[in-house]
Design an enzyme around this catalytic site. Structure first.
Site, PDB file in Angstrom:
ATOM      1  N   LYS A  52       0.833  -1.219   0.000  1.00 13.06           N
ATOM      2  CA  LYS A  52       0.000   0.000   0.000  1.00 13.06           C
ATOM      3  C   LYS A  52       0.863   1.262   0.000  1.00 13.06           C
ATOM      4  O   LYS A  52       0.767   2.123   0.871  1.00 13.06           O
ATOM      5  CB  LYS A  52      -0.975   0.012   1.187  1.00 13.06           C
ATOM      6  CG  LYS A  52      -1.990  -1.126   1.139  1.00 13.06           C
ATOM      7  CD  LYS A  52      -3.063  -0.976   2.210  1.00 13.06           C
ATOM      8  CE  LYS A  52      -4.070  -2.095   2.202  1.00 13.06           C
ATOM      9  NZ  LYS A  52      -3.578  -3.397   2.695  1.00 13.06           N
TER      10      LYS A  52
HETATM   11  O1  S5P Z   1      -9.494  -2.669   1.938  1.00 14.61           O
HETATM   12  C1  S5P Z   1      -8.710  -3.568   2.218  1.00 14.61           C
HETATM   13  C2  S5P Z   1      -7.566  -3.799   1.458  1.00 14.61           C
HETATM   14  C3  S5P Z   1      -6.745  -4.864   1.772  1.00 14.61           C
HETATM   15  S1  S5P Z   1      -5.429  -5.219   0.705  1.00 14.61           S
HETATM   16  N1  S5P Z   1      -8.987  -4.409   3.236  1.00 14.61           N
HETATM   17  C4  S5P Z   1      -8.158  -5.466   3.583  1.00 14.61           C
HETATM   18  O2  S5P Z   1      -8.483  -6.197   4.533  1.00 14.61           O
HETATM   19  N2  S5P Z   1      -6.998  -5.686   2.869  1.00 14.61           N
HETATM   20  C5  S5P Z   1      -6.055  -6.774   3.245  1.00 14.61           C
HETATM   21  O3  S5P Z   1      -6.728  -8.035   3.134  1.00 14.61           O
HETATM   22  C6  S5P Z   1      -5.524  -6.700   4.666  1.00 14.61           C
HETATM   23  O4  S5P Z   1      -4.295  -6.009   4.688  1.00 14.61           O
HETATM   24  C7  S5P Z   1      -5.388  -8.165   5.081  1.00 14.61           C
HETATM   25  O5  S5P Z   1      -4.101  -8.648   4.752  1.00 14.61           O
HETATM   26  C8  S5P Z   1      -6.401  -8.904   4.217  1.00 14.61           C
HETATM   27  C9  S5P Z   1      -7.705  -9.296   4.921  1.00 14.61           C
HETATM   28  O6  S5P Z   1      -7.480 -10.213   5.952  1.00 14.61           O
HETATM   29  P1  S5P Z   1      -8.703 -10.975   6.697  1.00 14.61           P
HETATM   30  O7  S5P Z   1      -8.033 -11.712   7.797  1.00 14.61           O
HETATM   31  O8  S5P Z   1      -9.665  -9.942   7.181  1.00 14.61           O
HETATM   32  O9  S5P Z   1      -9.320 -11.904   5.664  1.00 14.61           O
END
Ligand code: S5P
Length: 264
Positions: free
Chosen positions: A93
């Site tokens: 990011k």
């Molecule tokens: O808007 C966003 C963008 C990203 S890249 N929301 C997110 O959650 N992410 C990423 O996706 C975040 O950095 C994490 O690595 C992943 C979501 O993880 P989870 O455990 O919630 O599935």
């Protein structure tokens, strides 16, 4: 199945070679899952990749969460990902000016030397993408950028006008393979797809088969709904790495997303 049959117009309209590589890997694995491997120890990361590798298409990392990082140890993660044919996607990011971002692609993590894809914010303007591309150029590698057009977290500031300007920026750059969209809301994905058209990927975090809400304001939607609404890859973290059986979880996400692509 051949990628052009599976992906239809997306296969023909996305020009970047890494879009095609992703679509091919997804067909080989029958999975549209990018693992968000949010773990802080290299040993755990390698073990996770080895166990879920057959069921995913890409590995998303946050290299700066690694405890005791050394580039030598990190090579084990890269080797494990390559062994399983995964695209390596550093979710850095970036958000600075172009010159600084180019430098940040090197440095102690040397992202340019191992990442196939990176995320970038568009807030600082289009030169950030050129800075990222120049860094890959300097090590004779080709990579692709995903711009954050939406986010999954509650109360984020990426409103419709910002999304539109981000798409304008991405459309003008050959280095932008696509966008991060909000996987927790199928309506957000559909409206993003309508604006983006067929020529770029949309990858969506905020996806979970069971949870409705994550910690600290994360929101979740269902992986099938995300693909049907126009997402090309679901980014799944906790749903896999926090599961008691990560391989079985990864397979379940893979099956759901592949079936959704077939019905799309
Ligand atoms: O808007 C966003 C963008 C990203 S890249 N929301 C997110 O959650 N992410 C990423 O996706 C975040 O950095 C994490 O690595 C992943 C979501 O993880 P989870 O455990 O919630 O599935």
């Amino acid at each position: 199945m051949q990628p052009d049959e599976a992906w239809g117009s997306r296969w023909h309209s996305c020009a970047h070679p890494l879009s095609h590589r992703y679509m091919e890997v997804a067909c080989d694995k029958r999975s549209l899952v990018i693992l968000a491997a949010d773990v802080s120890k290299v040993d755990d990361l390698v073990e996770l990749v080895e166990s879920v590798g057959p069921h995913i298409a890409g590995l998303k990392t946050h290299v700066d969460m690694t405890e005791g990082f050394t580039i030598g140890e990190w090579g084990r993660v890269v080797d494990a990902a390559k062994k399983h044919g995964l695209l390596i996607f550093e979710d850095r990011k970036f958000a600075d000016i172009g010159r600084v971002t180019e430098t940040q692609m090197g440095g102690m993590y040397d992202i340019r030397s191992w990442a196939d894809l990176v995320t970038s914010h568009s807030i600082s303007g289009p030169d950030i993408v050129d800075g990222i591309a120049a860094a890959w150029d300097s090590v004779q590698r080709i990579g692709g950028v995903l711009l954050l057009a939406q986010m999954s977290s509650r109360g984020n500031l990426l409103e419709a006008g910002y999304t539109d300007s981000t798409i304008e920026m991405g459309t003008a750059s050959p280095h932008v393979i696509g966008y991060i969209g909000n996987g927790s809301n199928p309506d957000d994905i559909s409206s993003l797809r309508a604006k983006v058209g067929e020529g770029r990927m949309i990858w969506t975090p905020g996806v979970n088969l069971s949870a409705e809400e994550g910690v600290l304001g994360q929101r979740y939607g269902h992986p099938s709904d995300a693909i049907i609404a126009g997402s090309d890859a679901v980014i799944v973290g906790s749903g896999i790495h926090k599961s008691e059986d990560p391989a079985a979880a990864a397979r379940a996400y893979g099956d759901a997303t592949w079936a959704a692509l077939m019905s799309r």
